[in-house]
Write a protein that holds these residues in place. Structure first.
Motif, mmCIF file in Angstrom:
data_model
loop_
_atom_site.group_PDB
_atom_site.id
_atom_site.type_symbol
_atom_site.label_atom_id
_atom_site.label_comp_id
_atom_site.label_asym_id
_atom_site.label_seq_id
_atom_site.Cartn_x
_atom_site.Cartn_y
_atom_site.Cartn_z
ATOM 1 N N GLN A 123 43.787 65.681 14.001
ATOM 2 C CA GLN A 123 44.519 66.234 12.921
ATOM 3 C C GLN A 123 43.615 67.023 11.997
ATOM 4 O OE1 GLN A 123 47.814 65.921 12.162
ATOM 5 N NE2 GLN A 123 47.930 64.990 14.145
ATOM 6 N N ALA A 124 42.288 66.742 12.137
ATOM 7 C CA ALA A 124 41.220 67.381 11.281
ATOM 8 C C ALA A 124 40.710 68.752 12.064
ATOM 9 C CB ALA A 124 40.180 66.410 10.668
ATOM 10 N N GLY A 125 41.305 68.900 12.953
ATOM 11 C CA GLY A 125 40.893 70.249 13.819
ATOM 12 C C GLY A 125 39.760 69.909 14.953
ATOM 13 N N ILE A 126 39.382 68.815 15.262
ATOM 14 C CA ILE A 126 38.422 68.674 16.245
ATOM 15 C C ILE A 126 39.346 67.742 17.308
ATOM 16 C CG2 ILE A 126 36.299 67.533 17.181
ATOM 17 C CD1 ILE A 126 36.025 69.763 14.834
ATOM 18 N N ASN A 127 39.488 68.265 18.482
ATOM 19 C CA ASN A 127 40.288 67.555 19.670
ATOM 20 C C ASN A 127 39.173 67.085 20.653
ATOM 21 O OD1 ASN A 127 41.872 66.955 21.952
ATOM 22 N ND2 ASN A 127 43.520 68.033 20.759
ATOM 23 N N PHE A 128 38.831 65.929 20.582
ATOM 24 C CA PHE A 128 37.829 65.358 21.480
ATOM 25 C C PHE A 128 38.204 65.458 22.915
ATOM 26 C CE2 PHE A 128 36.047 63.336 17.481
ATOM 27 C CZ PHE A 128 34.902 63.947 17.683
ATOM 28 N N GLY B 225 35.035 74.359 31.365
ATOM 29 C CA GLY B 225 35.511 75.428 30.510
ATOM 30 C C GLY B 225 34.411 75.771 29.396
ATOM 31 N N GLU B 226 34.970 76.877 28.553
ATOM 32 C CA GLU B 226 34.327 77.416 27.483
ATOM 33 C C GLU B 226 33.902 76.339 26.470
ATOM 34 O OE1 GLU B 226 34.121 81.276 24.703
ATOM 35 O OE2 GLU B 226 35.727 80.958 26.105
ATOM 36 N N LEU B 227 32.543 76.005 25.999
ATOM 37 C CA LEU B 227 32.455 75.312 25.156
ATOM 38 C C LEU B 227 31.834 75.791 23.949
ATOM 39 C CD1 LEU B 227 30.127 72.712 27.472
ATOM 40 C CD2 LEU B 227 32.474 72.394 26.794
ATOM 41 N N PRO B 228 31.832 75.186 22.763
ATOM 42 C CA PRO B 228 31.534 75.713 21.606
ATOM 43 C C PRO B 228 30.048 76.005 21.456
ATOM 44 C CG PRO B 228 32.291 73.406 21.186
ATOM 45 C CD PRO B 228 32.478 73.739 22.531
ATOM 46 N N GLN B 229 29.528 77.022 20.636
ATOM 47 C CA GLN B 229 28.244 77.459 20.672
ATOM 48 C C GLN B 229 27.562 76.931 19.593
ATOM 49 O OE1 GLN B 229 26.450 79.017 23.340
ATOM 50 N NE2 GLN B 229 28.599 78.512 24.125
ATOM 51 N N THR B 230 28.396 76.410 18.443
ATOM 52 C CA THR B 230 27.820 75.723 17.344
ATOM 53 C C THR B 230 28.788 74.387 17.195
ATOM 54 O OG1 THR B 230 29.475 76.906 15.872
ATOM 55 C CG2 THR B 230 27.417 78.059 16.080
ATOM 56 N N ILE B 231 27.985 73.567 16.549
ATOM 57 C CA ILE B 231 28.609 72.043 16.252
ATOM 58 C C ILE B 231 29.974 72.124 15.407
ATOM 59 C CG2 ILE B 231 28.346 69.908 15.416
ATOM 60 C CD1 ILE B 231 25.077 70.203 16.019
ATOM 61 N N LEU B 232 30.745 71.721 16.056
ATOM 62 C CA LEU B 232 32.346 71.831 15.266
ATOM 63 C C LEU B 232 32.242 70.330 14.503
ATOM 64 C CD1 LEU B 232 34.705 72.563 18.261
ATOM 65 C CD2 LEU B 232 33.648 74.086 16.572
ATOM 66 N N THR B 233 32.802 70.575 13.423
ATOM 67 C CA THR B 233 33.090 69.360 12.360
ATOM 68 C C THR B 233 34.543 69.421 11.819
ATOM 69 O OG1 THR B 233 32.071 70.801 10.347
ATOM 70 C CG2 THR B 233 30.592 69.080 11.626
ATOM 71 N N GLY B 234 35.117 68.485 11.671
ATOM 72 C CA GLY B 234 36.633 68.142 11.130
ATOM 73 C C GLY B 234 36.761 68.511 9.498
#
Length: 473
Positions: A348-353, A364-373
């Protein structure tokens, strides 16, 4: 012909109280008159739910998959009984994946969802671990699935059983040596000491129950899940009461200092030691065993810093969760759960584990920077809150009040999203919710059997993992 929801509600409301009591395992003749009153209230609650539901419960419409089923990719959940597996299903509802679920239980919670494709019945993991891993590996090695998502302790089992799979890349789990350092509460405390990660004072408990921390403190079994095998000691009487029970067990025990503060969790996903995403939430409401049945997301750089320290040191791969108590701005880490735990607040906070785990497995394509919710996102599970209320308050009145407030989105539930049984979006999920609610109304102490039955269907015992380890050697 479609049936109006009001006709359905009226039909339900005319069911005689005696029949309802009989179905629930009680009768008016047995003096269960309070149950009849509770059932009447339940019918009113169902009416409110029916009016507020966006989809008709009995519309007869089949689940519409997103896009063309021939081009969709399939994922497999390792079990379907835990709250984590149900929240994983909720998190993936708009992902476009076809979701199959392994289970040894006859009626797991995830059975009652329009978002599942099918249940695949398999062996009980603790009774037949070799057969379970063989079954899972055949499904994954066939190439029919994009990814295997381990929920709860099956991550530990897959780590030890990686030789069953044709490629380790399909498993978003860390190496066995990494699990060995954090799966045990004692091992994690020792590691936290060496990495200067803040945590409560502790010591190993020996046969004389000697402890080095002052009351109050917690006695914890080295292994356990969902708040089981954890006991608070406030005085000498508590200590004497639990001594014989705990010391009769097979595992080591630890005493851990009690810290007054706010309970929270920091969750993360790593790819071979590199943090991809991190999310922190604080408890708003308590479930059975003190779990976080309601959460609010927060930005907590201090907790996230220590998570990165731990994951980097372990070269962690996959999902991991740390429980902590915040006091005076400092997170004191009380234990590690080396797996994904109830991911829906993060979603819900934008981070789909769960989606990140799928991308790790499938290349698949992984984020290049650390995602935070995002911070300030409120979520809850009314079923978990009901179980927590029954355990703590033992009050039918409070159970009915909680359910009523959740339906009306009042007080505690205002601006909060239901993530375990989202009836408005997934009408079938009302079935396990009402089943639990009725059992608790009959007798709030049923919470203990409900809790234990659920744990029995998803937990993996240390002896089970050791059996696979012996096969590997």
């Amino acid at each position: 012909m479609k049936m109006s929801r009001f006709v359905v509600i009226a039909t339900l409301a005319r069911i005689p109280a005696n029949l309802m009591c009989t179905m629930a395992g009680a009768s008016l003749q047995e003096g269960k008159w309070k149950l009849a009153t509770a059932i009447s209230v339940l019918m009113v609650v169902i009416a409110f739910i029916g009016i507020k539901m966006k989809d008709k419960i009995l519309s007869g419409q089949k689940n519409k998959q997103y896009g063309d089923a021939r081009t969709q990719k399939k994922v497999l959940l390792s079990e379907g009984s835990s709250l984590t597996s149900r929240e994983t299903l909720t998190s993936l509802c708009n992902s476009g994946y076809i979701i199959d679920i392994l289970t040894s239980a006859k009626r797991p919670m995830t059975l009652f969802s329009k978002w599942k494709n099918k249940l695949i019945f398999t062996y009980n993991v603790n009774e037949n671990p070799h057969e379970y891993l063989t079954h899972v590996s055949k499904l994954i090695n066939s190439g029919a699935y994009e990814a295997l998502i381990p929920t709860h302790e099956t991550a530990w089992l897959f780590s030890e059983g990686r030789r069953y799979f044709s490629s380790e890349n399909v498993l978003p789990v860390a190496a066995p040596a990494s699990f060995h350092m954090v799966q045990s509460k004692i091992s994690f405390a020792e590691l936290a000491d060496s990495l200067c990660i803040p945590h409560p004072r502790w010591n190993i408990v020996h046969a004389n129950m000697a402890v080095e921390v002052s009351c109050p403190y917690w006695i914890k079994d080295e292994y356990g899940t969902a708040g089981c095998s954890v006991y608070k000691v406030s005085n000498a009487r508590d200590k004497k009461k639990i001594a014989d029970m705990l010391l009769a067990g097979k595992n080591r025990l630890m005493a851990q200092e009690h810290i007054e503060g706010r309970y929270g969790q920091v969750q993360a996903v790593f790819n071979k030691g590199k943090m991809l995403a991190v999310h922190t939430s604080m408890q708003r409401g308590s479930g059975a065993g003190g779990s976080a049945a309601a959460r609010i997301s927060v930005q907590y750089p201090e907790a996230q810093k220590y998570m990165e320290v731990l994951g980097t040191h372990l070269a962690w791969h996959g999902s991991i969760t740390l429980d902590f108590i915040e006091k005076n701005g400092v997170p004191y880490f009380i234990e590690c759960n080396p797996r994904m735990i109830e991911p829906a607040n993060a979603t819900q906070a934008g981070i789909n584990f769960p989606e990140l785990l799928i991308k790790i497995s499938s290349g698949g394509e992984l984020p290049q920077t650390i995602l935070t919710g995002r911070s300030g996102v409120k979520t809850h599970s009314i079923m978990a809150l009901l179980l927590g209320s029954a355990e703590k308050r033992n009050s039918r009145k409070h159970l009915m009040k909680l359910l009523f407030l959740s339906v009306m989105r009042k007080d505690f539930f205002a601006e909060s999203t239901e993530v375990l049984t989202p009836v408005g979006k997934d009408p079938q999920s009302i079935i396990p919710l009402l089943a639990v609610f009725v059992r608790l109304l009959i007798h709030p102490q049923n919470v203990y059997s409900i809790k234990q039955n659920t744990i029995d269907n998803y937990c993996v015992f240390p002896e089970t993992v050791n059996a696979i380890r012996r096969i590997n050697t």
